[in-house]
Design a protein around this motif. Structure first.
Motif, PDB file in Angstrom:
ATOM      1  N   UNK A 229      -6.018   6.650   8.424  1.00  0.00           N
ATOM      2  CA  UNK A 229      -5.274   5.178   8.025  1.00  0.00           C
ATOM      3  C   UNK A 229      -5.715   5.376   9.128  1.00  0.00           C
ATOM      4  N   UNK A 230      -6.317   3.428   8.923  1.00  0.00           N
ATOM      5  CA  UNK A 230      -7.669   2.919   9.973  1.00  0.00           C
ATOM      6  C   UNK A 230      -9.027   3.522  10.113  1.00  0.00           C
ATOM      7  N   UNK A 231      -9.102   4.722   9.519  1.00  0.00           N
ATOM      8  CA  UNK A 231     -10.670   5.086   9.942  1.00  0.00           C
ATOM      9  C   UNK A 231     -11.035   4.868   8.699  1.00  0.00           C
ATOM     10  N   UNK A 232     -12.910   4.657   9.228  1.00  0.00           N
ATOM     11  CA  UNK A 232     -14.083   4.663   8.009  1.00  0.00           C
ATOM     12  C   UNK A 232     -13.817   5.880   7.520  1.00  0.00           C
ATOM     13  N   UNK A 233     -14.421   6.250   6.223  1.00  0.00           N
ATOM     14  CA  UNK A 233     -14.508   7.539   5.845  1.00  0.00           C
ATOM     15  C   UNK A 233     -16.208   7.698   4.889  1.00  0.00           C
ATOM     16  N   UNK A 234     -16.622   8.558   5.525  1.00  0.00           N
ATOM     17  CA  UNK A 234     -17.730   9.210   4.728  1.00  0.00           C
ATOM     18  C   UNK A 234     -16.651  10.058   4.115  1.00  0.00           C
ATOM     19  N   UNK A 235     -17.083   9.785   2.551  1.00  0.00           N
ATOM     20  CA  UNK A 235     -16.738  10.516   1.256  1.00  0.00           C
ATOM     21  C   UNK A 235     -17.993  10.911   1.306  1.00  0.00           C
ATOM     22  N   UNK A 236     -18.270  12.792   0.899  1.00  0.00           N
ATOM     23  CA  UNK A 236     -19.087  13.344   0.816  1.00  0.00           C
ATOM     24  C   UNK A 236     -18.604  14.735  -0.974  1.00  0.00           C
ATOM     25  N   UNK A 237     -19.413  14.674  -1.381  1.00  0.00           N
ATOM     26  CA  UNK A 237     -20.015  15.452  -2.078  1.00  0.00           C
ATOM     27  C   UNK A 237     -21.444  15.840  -2.603  1.00  0.00           C
TER      28      UNK A 237
END
Ligand code: ZN
Length: 210
Positions: free
Chosen positions: A169-177
């Protein structure tokens, strides 16, 4: 284990062909690496920015297959320098958490590990970033995406992921695959992250197939 001790115990080898090599790939395999060029290759079709520094193919494809299907866990560490600067740049730009796309627990149990997690973990370590966060999980196992056509891929993933609001919540996410093809998996995982309150999602895969 510290890198120097690993090198002392195990002769460093090429991530693709296992020839002795102090760089991630031996000179022969390194010639098959193709760096992605966003202008030439076009944007990936995800509803958020997605980066992939390398083209999936040649020695890089062999290395990723060794990691996924042959239990060569050290490949995740060997490949870290190939993309850790990109991981670091995106994390710093957005003050983001690194969240890998998870396998379903049953598949992870059968394989014994989760390749995207290992790749993310070693890339973070190589870039002296905090370790990845296990904020996503798969609610059900799905047929391998590679076996499906494009629309079936999207349908296959509806409602598959869940993200824990307390983590994102309220965070930026680097979504890694590890690899991105149509972006359907990243999009489904990002949808769950946004639903749990994430502010921004940036997709990042080591390699892209298209
Ligand atoms: Zn090689």
């Amino acid at each position: 284990m510290p890198r120097r001790m690993l090198d002392w115990f195990f002769t460093p080898q090429c991530a693709a062909c296992a020839a002795p090599s102090t760089t991630p790939f031996c000179p022969t395999c390194a010639t098959t690496l193709v760096e992605c060029d966003p202008e030439r290759d076009g944007e990936l079709l995800t509803p958020f920015p997605t980066l992939a520094p390398w083209r999936f193919g040649g020695a890089l494809a062999s290395a990723i297959r060794r990691l996924k299907f042959a239990g060569k866990l050290h490949v995740a560490r060997d490949l870290a320098p190939l993309w850790s600067p990109v991981v670091a740049a995106v994390v710093h730009q957005h003050d983001a958490l690194v969240v890998p796309v998870p396998l379903h627990w049953r598949r992870r149990l059968m394989r014994g590990y989760d390749q995207a997690w290992l790749l993310a973990q070693h890339a973070c370590r190589d870039a002296t970033l905090p370790p990845p966060r296990a904020a996503l999980w798969r609610l059900r196992a799905t047929p391998a995406q590679s076996a499906l056509a494009r629309t079936a891929r999207q349908h296959n993933l509806v409602g598959v992921f869940h993200a824990r609001p307390a983590d994102v919540r309220d965070r930026a996410i680097v979504l890694v695959d590890d690899v991105v093809t149509t972006g359907a998996t990243l999009s489904a995982a990002a949808h769950a992250l946004y639903r749990a309150g994430a502010t921004t999602v940036v997709g990042l895969a080591l390699a892209r197939t298209l």
